[in-house]
Design a protein around this motif. Structure first.
Motif, mmCIF file in Angstrom:
data_model
loop_
_atom_site.group_PDB
_atom_site.id
_atom_site.type_symbol
_atom_site.label_atom_id
_atom_site.label_comp_id
_atom_site.label_asym_id
_atom_site.label_seq_id
_atom_site.Cartn_x
_atom_site.Cartn_y
_atom_site.Cartn_z
ATOM 1 N N CYS A 148 -9.096 0.280 0.563
ATOM 2 C CA CYS A 148 -7.684 0.526 0.958
ATOM 3 C C CYS A 148 -7.903 1.320 2.106
ATOM 4 N N PRO A 149 -7.420 1.115 3.291
ATOM 5 C CA PRO A 149 -7.409 2.078 4.663
ATOM 6 C C PRO A 149 -6.257 3.029 4.434
ATOM 7 N N SER A 150 -5.438 2.852 3.824
ATOM 8 C CA SER A 150 -4.332 3.623 3.807
ATOM 9 C C SER A 150 -4.643 4.876 2.789
ATOM 10 N N CYS A 170 -1.361 5.252 0.392
ATOM 11 C CA CYS A 170 -0.949 4.826 -0.874
ATOM 12 C C CYS A 170 -2.076 4.521 -1.703
ATOM 13 N N PRO A 178 -3.257 1.787 -4.371
ATOM 14 C CA PRO A 178 -2.752 0.759 -5.369
ATOM 15 C C PRO A 178 -3.234 0.612 -6.674
ATOM 16 N N CYS A 185 1.887 1.502 2.244
ATOM 17 C CA CYS A 185 0.748 0.533 2.301
ATOM 18 C C CYS A 185 1.198 -0.158 3.297
ATOM 19 N N ILE A 186 0.073 -0.626 4.114
ATOM 20 C CA ILE A 186 0.093 -1.249 5.400
ATOM 21 C C ILE A 186 0.033 -2.776 5.388
ATOM 22 N N GLY A 187 -0.025 -3.220 3.989
ATOM 23 C CA GLY A 187 0.071 -4.608 3.957
ATOM 24 C C GLY A 187 -1.183 -5.345 4.418
ATOM 25 N N CYS A 188 -2.482 -4.836 4.355
ATOM 26 C CA CYS A 188 -3.488 -5.542 5.029
ATOM 27 C C CYS A 188 -4.297 -6.476 3.818
ATOM 28 N N GLY A 189 -4.102 -6.215 2.687
ATOM 29 C CA GLY A 189 -4.671 -7.240 1.891
ATOM 30 C C GLY A 189 -6.008 -7.106 1.324
ATOM 31 N N ARG A 190 -6.754 -5.882 1.809
ATOM 32 C CA ARG A 190 -8.068 -5.786 1.503
ATOM 33 C C ARG A 190 -8.355 -5.359 -0.151
ATOM 34 N N CYS A 191 -7.118 -4.898 -0.644
ATOM 35 C CA CYS A 191 -7.082 -4.863 -2.221
ATOM 36 C C CYS A 191 -7.298 -6.010 -2.935
ATOM 37 N N LYS A 208 -2.018 -6.761 -3.585
ATOM 38 C CA LYS A 208 -1.224 -6.895 -2.253
ATOM 39 C C LYS A 208 0.156 -7.581 -2.696
ATOM 40 N N MET A 234 2.131 -4.663 -4.212
ATOM 41 C CA MET A 234 2.508 -3.690 -3.162
ATOM 42 C C MET A 234 3.648 -4.056 -2.227
HETATM 43 S S1 SF4 Z 1 -2.498 -4.120 1.236
HETATM 44 FE FE1 SF4 Z 1 -3.748 -3.274 -0.375
HETATM 45 S S2 SF4 Z 1 -5.636 -2.445 0.784
HETATM 46 FE FE2 SF4 Z 1 -4.005 -2.683 2.405
HETATM 47 S S3 SF4 Z 1 -2.975 -0.786 2.495
HETATM 48 FE FE3 SF4 Z 1 -1.781 -1.878 1.020
HETATM 49 S S4 SF4 Z 1 -2.753 -1.396 -1.017
HETATM 50 FE FE4 SF4 Z 1 -3.962 -0.473 0.673
#
Ligand code: SF4
Ligand code: SF4
Length: 329
Positions: free
Chosen positions: A25-27, A33, A35, A49-55, A65, A68
């Protein structure tokens, strides 16, 4: 809403507590955040949460995601904006003045391109770049007749999945069976979640690398930052970039950070360092695009559609950039 509560409870119950999501998670890496905590029903500082979806990409058993995004909507009480009912997008579309600044788009019948909310409201000239890139490889396209959101934005998570799906099916139906390509990988992914095929434009362009190779081409070095939603399309991005003649920097890639206070600035600073020396940063996401273009003294950014348009000799959209590319050829 009962449907959403049950869905979130099921997703959270499926968490096995491995904490892989935290590691990517970059955040979280910047003190934002968590997750894992949120999936445990604890306070995971979901507002960051940036909403990037890496999680969700690394999660072996559930979809953090989605949790979140829903939790962020609830915790921050982000409601559906008035613009959605009026315009079909989550923010008011930009005016049409930009059209006078670029050549006419002559509508073709091979495909529709779907701009998405960010292009409609912030970077409307990318419509022309998308149309031009497709035209350059012999694909005639037109704007999707019905302006619409893909239903990804956090604000729309207050609706049930069924309600959101209904809007996605309207997008599909408005194409009348004609293929849809998107300028935003986030749109492509969100529509695909509901079975609506609308691949990102790089997927279509990658089918035409020979056509791109026949264009006048470019003599520049570029760093590739597809964007979190487009990272899975990296091979297509690389093939298209190479076909333009541009040289790939071979940089690692990461999250632009979007607009989470403090964290976004740190992530964007990382991206600028890893792309140092490139003439331009190539992205696939209009939202990434606008954040890169807003970096004071930063490296110029090009949407992948603009890169192909430039290779075809058309730099019409450059005049709208805060950061302009310097071409060697
Ligand atoms: S979408 Fe997932 S990986 Fe991306 S910032 Fe939010 S919790 Fe972290
Ligand atoms: S990666 Fe998935 S299963 Fe593992 S802690 Fe995170 S949400 Fe739970």
């Amino acid at each position: 809403m009962a449907d959403n509560i049950a869905k979130l409870a099921n997703l959270m119950a499926a968490c096995i507590g491995c904490r892989r999501c935290e590691k990517v998670c970059p955040s979280f890496a910047h003190g934002g955040c968590d997750p894992y905590l949120e999936m445990q029903g604890l306070d995971g500082n979901v507002g960051d949460c940036i909403g990037c979806g890496r999680c969700s990409e690394v999660c072996p058993s559930t979809d953090p995601k989605q949790v979140m995004l829903h939790r962020k909507q609830e915790v921050k009480d982000i409601q559906v904006p008035a613009a959605f009912a009026e315009f079909g997008t989550v923010s008011k579309p930009a005016g049409e003045e930009w059209r006078g600044e670029v050549p006419d788009m002559l509508p073709g019948k091979d495909a529709y391109f779907m701009p998405g909310c960010i292009v409609e409201s912030r970077t409307p000239y990318l419509k022309y770049a998308g149309w031009k890139a497709l035209e350059a490889v012999g694909v005639g396209s037109a704007e999707l007749p019905r302006r619409s959101c893909c239903m990804y934005p956090v604000a729309l998570r207050s609706m049930t999945d069924g309600q959101r799906d209904a809007y996605k099916y309207r997008v599909r139906d408005s194409a009348g069976g004609r293929p849809i390509v998107t300028l935003c990988a986030g749109c492509a992914n969100e529509l695909e979640r509901s079975g609506v095929a609308a691949p990102h434009i790089v997927t279509e362009l990658a089918k035409h690398v020979e056509g791109i190779e026949r264009l006048p081409g470019l003599d520049i070095g570029v760093a590739l930052e597809p964007g979190c939603s487009a990272e899975r399309l990296r091979e297509d991005f690389e093939a298209v970039v190479r076909a333009t003649g541009a040289e790939l920097a071979g940089n690692p890639s990461g999250c632009c950070g979007k607009s989470v206070p403090r964290i976004s600035g740190e992530l964007m600073a990382e991206r600028q360092v890893e792309c140092a020396g490139a003439d331009a940063i190539v992205v696939g996401c209009p939202n990434c695009f606008r954040f890169y273009d807003a970096v004071e003294g930063g490296i110029p950014v090009l949407h992948i559609a603009e890169l192909v348009a430039l290779a075809a000799g058309d730099d019409s959209t450059q005049r709208f950039h805060a950061l302009k590319i310097t071409q060697k050829a």
